[in-house]
Design an enzyme around this catalytic site. Structure first.
Site, PDB file in Angstrom:
ATOM      1  N   SER A  36       0.683  -1.188   0.035  1.00 38.52           N
ATOM      2  CA  SER A  36       0.072   0.071   0.074  1.00 38.52           C
ATOM      3  C   SER A  36       0.997   1.226   0.117  1.00 38.52           C
ATOM      4  O   SER A  36       2.032   1.123   0.388  1.00 38.52           O
ATOM      5  CB  SER A  36      -0.742   0.131   1.249  1.00 38.52           C
ATOM      6  OG  SER A  36      -1.396   1.133   1.413  1.00 38.52           O
ATOM      7  N   TYR A  42      -2.128  -1.429  11.085  1.00 41.36           N
ATOM      8  CA  TYR A  42      -2.355  -1.807   9.781  1.00 41.36           C
ATOM      9  C   TYR A  42      -1.171  -1.292   9.046  1.00 41.36           C
ATOM     10  O   TYR A  42      -0.632  -2.142   8.073  1.00 41.36           O
ATOM     11  CB  TYR A  42      -3.629  -1.350   9.204  1.00 41.36           C
ATOM     12  CG  TYR A  42      -3.595  -1.132   7.659  1.00 41.36           C
ATOM     13  CD1 TYR A  42      -4.102  -2.380   6.821  1.00 41.36           C
ATOM     14  CD2 TYR A  42      -3.486  -0.045   7.031  1.00 41.36           C
ATOM     15  CE1 TYR A  42      -4.014  -2.340   5.657  1.00 41.36           C
ATOM     16  CE2 TYR A  42      -3.335  -0.044   5.576  1.00 41.36           C
ATOM     17  CZ  TYR A  42      -3.649  -1.290   4.953  1.00 41.36           C
ATOM     18  OH  TYR A  42      -3.586  -1.149   3.634  1.00 41.36           O
ATOM     19  N   LYS A  51       1.877  -3.461   6.669  1.00 45.29           N
ATOM     20  CA  LYS A  51       2.364  -3.656   5.459  1.00 45.29           C
ATOM     21  C   LYS A  51       3.962  -3.466   5.173  1.00 45.29           C
ATOM     22  O   LYS A  51       4.730  -4.039   4.306  1.00 45.29           O
ATOM     23  CB  LYS A  51       1.702  -2.342   4.713  1.00 45.29           C
ATOM     24  CG  LYS A  51       0.260  -2.592   4.553  1.00 45.29           C
ATOM     25  CD  LYS A  51      -0.068  -4.067   3.540  1.00 45.29           C
ATOM     26  CE  LYS A  51      -1.505  -4.386   3.503  1.00 45.29           C
ATOM     27  NZ  LYS A  51      -1.954  -5.577   2.687  1.00 45.29           N
TER      28      LYS A  51
HETATM   29  C1  UD1 Z   1      -6.747   4.313   3.624  1.00 42.62           C
HETATM   30  C2  UD1 Z   1      -5.442   4.059   4.273  1.00 42.62           C
HETATM   31  C3  UD1 Z   1      -4.741   3.249   3.371  1.00 42.62           C
HETATM   32  C4  UD1 Z   1      -5.588   1.771   3.129  1.00 42.62           C
HETATM   33  C5  UD1 Z   1      -6.783   2.081   2.415  1.00 42.62           C
HETATM   34  C6  UD1 Z   1      -7.676   0.893   2.543  1.00 42.62           C
HETATM   35  C7  UD1 Z   1      -4.907   6.205   5.535  1.00 42.62           C
HETATM   36  C8  UD1 Z   1      -3.924   7.222   5.631  1.00 42.62           C
HETATM   37  N1  UD1 Z   1      -4.885   5.287   4.349  1.00 42.62           N
HETATM   38  O1  UD1 Z   1      -6.693   5.091   2.367  1.00 42.62           O
HETATM   39  O2  UD1 Z   1      -3.509   2.856   3.803  1.00 42.62           O
HETATM   40  O3  UD1 Z   1      -4.638   1.009   2.389  1.00 42.62           O
HETATM   41  O4  UD1 Z   1      -7.374   2.996   3.448  1.00 42.62           O
HETATM   42  O5  UD1 Z   1      -8.682   0.632   3.364  1.00 42.62           O
HETATM   43  O6  UD1 Z   1      -5.544   5.599   6.442  1.00 42.62           O
HETATM   44  N2  UD1 Z   1     -12.759  10.543   3.241  1.00 42.62           N
HETATM   45  C9  UD1 Z   1     -13.911  11.298   3.572  1.00 42.62           C
HETATM   46  N3  UD1 Z   1     -15.102  10.762   3.969  1.00 42.62           N
HETATM   47  C10 UD1 Z   1     -15.273   9.571   4.382  1.00 42.62           C
HETATM   48  C11 UD1 Z   1     -14.275   8.687   3.820  1.00 42.62           C
HETATM   49  C12 UD1 Z   1     -13.062   9.222   3.452  1.00 42.62           C
HETATM   50  O7  UD1 Z   1     -13.898  12.481   3.583  1.00 42.62           O
HETATM   51  O8  UD1 Z   1     -16.360   8.933   4.627  1.00 42.62           O
HETATM   52  C13 UD1 Z   1     -11.928  11.258   2.705  1.00 42.62           C
HETATM   53  C14 UD1 Z   1     -10.557  10.689   3.336  1.00 42.62           C
HETATM   54  O9  UD1 Z   1     -10.338  11.621   4.434  1.00 42.62           O
HETATM   55  C15 UD1 Z   1      -9.391  10.678   2.419  1.00 42.62           C
HETATM   56  C16 UD1 Z   1      -9.986  10.243   1.189  1.00 42.62           C
HETATM   57  O10 UD1 Z   1     -11.659  10.522   1.276  1.00 42.62           O
HETATM   58  O11 UD1 Z   1      -9.155  12.073   2.204  1.00 42.62           O
HETATM   59  C17 UD1 Z   1     -10.129   8.883   0.996  1.00 42.62           C
HETATM   60  O12 UD1 Z   1     -10.395   8.046   2.021  1.00 42.62           O
HETATM   61  P1  UD1 Z   1     -10.265   6.504   2.171  1.00 42.62           P
HETATM   62  O13 UD1 Z   1     -10.980   5.904   1.105  1.00 42.62           O
HETATM   63  O14 UD1 Z   1     -10.525   6.112   3.416  1.00 42.62           O
HETATM   64  O15 UD1 Z   1      -8.745   6.010   1.695  1.00 42.62           O
HETATM   65  P2  UD1 Z   1      -7.323   6.498   2.449  1.00 42.62           P
HETATM   66  O16 UD1 Z   1      -7.872   6.786   3.781  1.00 42.62           O
HETATM   67  O17 UD1 Z   1      -6.676   7.261   1.435  1.00 42.62           O
END
Ligand code: UD1
Length: 336
Positions: free
Chosen positions: A125, A150, A154
């Site tokens: 990841s 987590y 990795k």
């Molecule tokens: C996260 C993990 C990553 C993991 C992946 C798989 C971190 C920093 N990274 O990716 O290592 O492999 O999940 O589960 O935690 N967001 C919102 N509202 C929501 C959900 C997400 O605003 O309800 C935003 C988050 O703040 C982020 C983006 O959407 O900026 C993507 O979030 P998400 O899909 O959870 O992925 P990551 O956090 O990038």
């Protein structure tokens, strides 16, 4: 050629099984259904026309794992997806994460040694980079201190594989995924989070269809053009295809080093608001969302330098953001 796909009924695993089958590989899946459903097996068959072999057991149980490999010593390559992946949950349940994510990998490598299986593709990841100092981030960027158990699993897994490959006649490719979203064009397989989704895309589609009331956008005060965090979203089918290419590279002895690591992203960064805009355009729906505080542990922005994967693997992500959000929506619509 027989390939073991662990976690092959999960989100990325199921799409990869389809691509492998369509490239002529025989697939055997091991999945304990901890975050997947058995119906996925039939839906894989509906797409590819072939029902993969399947066994349900926990790979972190050493005896079960050894017994499986004794019965399947003709496996030529392994793609290891099976792992827990929720960042927040890993803080609450670190031992479960270490047992599952590290224990399974250890058992698999012990059996690779015993049964002389030489090829391993590992699901890593972009989390290993934390917040990179330079963007786009290359594979040579320093590994930052992990922000969760987590993330640490990795990092440790990559080190374990590297040490194993050094000491034994085996090859591995670790693929560092950026943010996979979207679903197969048939809408027969896709992301199926059990419970409340942690990730952005399933939360968006579940909100739009009325399962969730409102999407919380975590922070609009980041140092980005619109203030929301930026990620490199990649279509899950593009990601799945990278696995087939990685397997072929190992089988055809094309590796330049016994252990190789590739970024698997598109090279484009999109903000949370840009993903929402794309979704609203492709689904023709208004999304109910509000801006809330930042989520702990989130990085501000990250996207991939994909040159190494593009040039060395001859692989390139082909699908754009609109295709990703539309396919995710079609998948949501297909779920009863
Ligand atoms: C996260 C993990 C990553 C993991 C992946 C798989 C971190 C920093 N990274 O990716 O290592 O492999 O999940 O589960 O935690 N967001 C919102 N509202 C929501 C959900 C997400 O605003 O309800 C935003 C988050 O703040 C982020 C983006 O959407 O900026 C993507 O979030 P998400 O899909 O959870 O992925 P990551 O956090 O990038």
């Amino acid at each position: 050629m027989k390939i073991l796909v662990t976690g092959g009924l999960g989100y990325i695993g199921s799409h990869t099984v389809v691509e492998l089958q369509q490239s002529g590989y025989e697939v055997i899946i091991v999945d304990n259904l901890s975050n997947s459903r058995i119906e996925v097996l039939e839906n894989i068959e509906k797409i590819s026309g072939v029902k993969p072999n399947y066994e349900n057991f926990d790979l972190s149980e050493a005896n079960l794992c050894a017994d499986f490999f004794r019965r399947n010593a003709d496996i030529e390559g392994i793609i290891h997806f099976a792992a827990y992946k929720a960042v927040g949950e890993s803080v609450e349940k670190p031992l479960e994460y270490y047992k599952n994510n590290i224990g399974s990998l250890l058992n698999i490598m012990e059996n690779m040694r015993s049964f002389k299986i030489e090829n391993l593709v590992f699901s890593s990841s972009c989390t290993v980079y934390g917040q990179p100092d330079e963007l786009p981030v290359t594979e040579r960027a320093p590994i930052k201190e992990a922000l969760s158990p987590y993330g640490y699993t990795k990092q440790v897994a990559e080190v374990m594989i590297s040490d194993f490959i050094y000491a034994h006649p085996a090859n591995s490719i670790a693929l560092r995924y950026f943010n996979p979203i979207g679903a197969h064009k048939t809408a027969l397989i896709g992301e199926l989070p059990l419970g409340v989704p942690n990730n952005l895309m399933p939360f968006i589609t579940q909100t739009a269809i009325g399962i969730r009331e409102q999407l919380s956008v975590f922070g609009d005060d980041y140092n980005t053009p619109d203030g929301t965090a930026i990620r490199d979203y990649i279509h899950v089918v593009d990601l799945a295809k990278a696995h087939v290419i990685a397997v072929e590279r190992m089988m055809n002895k094309k590796q330049k080093a016994a252990f190789e690591i590739f970024n698997i992203g598109t090279g484009n960064g999109y903000s949370v608001l840009e993903v929402i805009q794309s979704f609203e355009k492709t689904s023709k729906r208004k999304l109910n969302y509000k801006i809330v505080a930042r989520r702990e542990g989130d990085v501000e922005q990250v996207w991939a330098d994909t040159n190494f994967a593009n040039n060395e693997l001859g692989w390139k992500a082909e699908k754009g953001l609109d295709e990703m959000t539309l396919s995710a929506w079609n998948w949501q619509l297909s779920l009863k």
